[in-house]
Design a protein around this motif. Sequence first.
Motif, PDB file in Angstrom:
ATOM      1  N   HIS A 141     -24.982   2.410  -2.438  1.00  0.00           N
ATOM      2  CA  HIS A 141     -26.416   2.557  -2.706  1.00  0.00           C
ATOM      3  C   HIS A 141     -26.744   2.018  -4.105  1.00  0.00           C
ATOM      4  O   HIS A 141     -27.698   1.241  -4.266  1.00  0.00           O
ATOM      5  N   GLU A 142     -25.944   2.433  -5.100  1.00  0.00           N
ATOM      6  CA  GLU A 142     -26.232   1.991  -6.477  1.00  0.00           C
ATOM      7  C   GLU A 142     -26.054   0.484  -6.630  1.00  0.00           C
ATOM      8  O   GLU A 142     -26.869  -0.191  -7.260  1.00  0.00           O
ATOM      9  N   GLN A 157     -33.282  -0.317 -12.217  1.00  0.00           N
ATOM     10  CA  GLN A 157     -34.243   0.769 -12.009  1.00  0.00           C
ATOM     11  C   GLN A 157     -34.996   1.147 -13.276  1.00  0.00           C
ATOM     12  O   GLN A 157     -36.025   1.825 -13.201  1.00  0.00           O
ATOM     13  N   CYS A 204     -33.691   8.103  -3.287  1.00  0.00           N
ATOM     14  CA  CYS A 204     -33.601   7.137  -4.381  1.00  0.00           C
ATOM     15  C   CYS A 204     -34.672   7.454  -5.417  1.00  0.00           C
ATOM     16  O   CYS A 204     -35.823   7.708  -5.057  1.00  0.00           O
ATOM     17  N   LEU A 205     -34.271   7.406  -6.687  1.00  0.00           N
ATOM     18  CA  LEU A 205     -35.220   7.682  -7.768  1.00  0.00           C
ATOM     19  C   LEU A 205     -36.360   6.668  -7.784  1.00  0.00           C
ATOM     20  O   LEU A 205     -37.439   6.964  -8.293  1.00  0.00           O
ATOM     21  N   HIS A 208     -28.769  -1.914  -5.590  1.00  0.00           N
ATOM     22  CA  HIS A 208     -29.842  -2.156  -6.561  1.00  0.00           C
ATOM     23  C   HIS A 208     -29.574  -3.431  -7.377  1.00  0.00           C
ATOM     24  O   HIS A 208     -30.511  -4.073  -7.854  1.00  0.00           O
TER      25      HIS A 208
HETATM   26 NI    NI Z   1     -31.488   4.202  -5.608  1.00  0.00          NI
END
Ligand code: NI
Length: 178
Positions: free
Chosen positions: A145-146, A54, A103-104, A149
């Motif tokens: 979720h993490e 990210q 999500c960022l 990525h």
């Molecule tokens: Ni995310």
Amino acid sequence: MSVRKIIRMGHPTLRQRAQELPAKDIGGPGLHQLLEDMADTLADSGGIGLAAPQIDVPLRVAIIDMPQGSTRYDSDERIPHTVFINPVITVLDDEEAGYWEGCLSVPGLRGFVQRPQHVRVDYLDQAGVPRQRALSGFSATVIQHEFDHLDGRLYIDHIKTPELLMFEEEWLEYHAAR
Ligand code: NI
């Protein structure tokens, strides 16, 4: 303090499989700097988790920081600031539960996602020590979720119908009590 730019959906790095962090890099200055920058970036964002891709670093590294005593989430199990290097998830049973995720890298949106609720994660900590941890409930969702990525996946990939994706403001107004 070095807050890095969080890349958003559409940036190709978010759709690539990240590489394992080489064992020789653990304990080195490059990883130390990366982890500091990730912690600063996460704290600045107000989020609870950040994966290295990210910030456009395609390595299998993630941090999660769900503050103890936080009332933001209803799970009673929280993950204090933890670094996960080269994590591997094992689903322990077929029970699933759904949560509204954000999500960022997909700012301003919320989506309802169902995921396995009992998982085990094997990973290395920042000192390179192998660790294992079992997680359930919302914590299990956060970690999946993490780690998605790290495999080029976003939470929106798991949403069963487009009606379960919406803007955060409308989610708060009409759906947050669900
Ligand atoms: Ni995310």
